[in-house]
Design a protein around this motif. Sequence first.
Motif, PDB file in Angstrom:
ATOM      1  N   ARG A   1      13.973  -2.834   5.568  1.00 60.44           N
ATOM      2  CA  ARG A   1      13.056  -2.789   4.244  1.00 60.44           C
ATOM      3  C   ARG A   1      13.515  -2.349   3.108  1.00 60.44           C
ATOM      4  N   MET A   2      13.250  -2.914   2.312  1.00 62.19           N
ATOM      5  CA  MET A   2      13.326  -2.643   0.893  1.00 62.19           C
ATOM      6  C   MET A   2      12.144  -1.736   0.388  1.00 62.19           C
ATOM      7  N   LEU A   3      11.079  -2.387   1.150  1.00 63.62           N
ATOM      8  CA  LEU A   3       9.521  -1.746   0.516  1.00 63.62           C
ATOM      9  C   LEU A   3       8.177  -2.115   1.462  1.00 63.62           C
TER      10      LEU A   3
ATOM     11  N   ASN B   1      -3.108   8.570  -3.527  1.00 66.31           N
ATOM     12  CA  ASN B   1      -3.283  10.135  -3.921  1.00 66.31           C
ATOM     13  C   ASN B   1      -4.858   9.362  -4.289  1.00 66.31           C
ATOM     14  N   LEU B   2      -4.601   8.241  -5.808  1.00 66.56           N
ATOM     15  CA  LEU B   2      -5.374   7.560  -5.984  1.00 66.56           C
ATOM     16  C   LEU B   2      -6.482   6.717  -6.259  1.00 66.56           C
ATOM     17  N   LYS B   3      -5.220   5.869  -6.015  1.00 60.98           N
ATOM     18  CA  LYS B   3      -5.385   3.677  -5.671  1.00 60.98           C
ATOM     19  C   LYS B   3      -5.691   3.203  -4.354  1.00 60.98           C
ATOM     20  N   GLY B   4      -5.637   4.223  -3.301  1.00 62.02           N
ATOM     21  CA  GLY B   4      -5.581   3.270  -2.472  1.00 62.02           C
ATOM     22  C   GLY B   4      -4.256   3.571  -2.065  1.00 62.02           C
ATOM     23  N   ARG B   5      -4.467   1.725  -1.239  1.00 60.72           N
ATOM     24  CA  ARG B   5      -2.634   1.627  -0.901  1.00 60.72           C
ATOM     25  C   ARG B   5      -1.709   1.062  -1.890  1.00 60.72           C
ATOM     26  N   GLY B   6      -0.708   1.767  -1.901  1.00 56.47           N
ATOM     27  CA  GLY B   6       0.583   1.357  -3.096  1.00 56.47           C
ATOM     28  C   GLY B   6       1.583   0.447  -1.965  1.00 56.47           C
ATOM     29  N   VAL B   7       2.518   0.150  -2.669  1.00 52.20           N
ATOM     30  CA  VAL B   7       4.043  -0.134  -2.257  1.00 52.20           C
ATOM     31  C   VAL B   7       5.029   0.965  -2.834  1.00 52.20           C
ATOM     32  N   PHE B   8       6.160   1.352  -2.014  1.00 53.74           N
ATOM     33  CA  PHE B   8       6.523   2.321  -2.229  1.00 53.74           C
ATOM     34  C   PHE B   8       8.243   1.468  -1.610  1.00 53.74           C
ATOM     35  N   ALA B   9       9.266   1.886  -2.699  1.00 58.46           N
ATOM     36  CA  ALA B   9      10.888   1.456  -2.710  1.00 58.46           C
ATOM     37  C   ALA B   9      11.210   2.267  -1.508  1.00 58.46           C
ATOM     38  N   GLN B  10      12.321   2.105   0.026  1.00 52.13           N
ATOM     39  CA  GLN B  10      12.442   2.253   0.717  1.00 52.13           C
ATOM     40  C   GLN B  10      14.523   2.681   0.318  1.00 52.13           C
TER      41      GLN B  10
END
Length: 134
Positions: free
Chosen positions: A2-4, A10-19
């Motif tokens: 999985r790439m993402l 910390n501040l915005k709830g959920r987010g998308v992160f690079a794998q």
Amino acid sequence: MRMLIVGNTNLKGRGVFAQKCFLKGEIIQTVPVVIIPAEEVELIDKTVLGNYYYDWENKAAAIALGLASLINHSYNLNSYYVKKFVESEIELIAYRNIGVGEEITTNYNGSPENQSPIWFDVVEEISPTLVKIE
């Protein structure tokens, strides 16, 4: 691999992160969109989905499938998006090199250089705290 992934910020709830690492100019993700006709945009604005759509051509809106609708806004972005109207897709592209574990962010104004306040910046400027008035 999985790439993402979706994770907590910390501040915005959920987010998308690079794998994985993405190089500047590399396509991060191309996703199909569900088009919301212009006459229905006002209706979707009254729902939770009103926070997740992209403006589209002819005053329509688009819900991006995949993870593109979960990308958080930043003026210090690391990706930008291209709306592909004919294909009914959005392409997310690395604006600069992105490291493993880094949150993917984009400028909701559409242009990486556009520093105009967006709708939730304006709301925060008008009413930074909510006060119950009786």
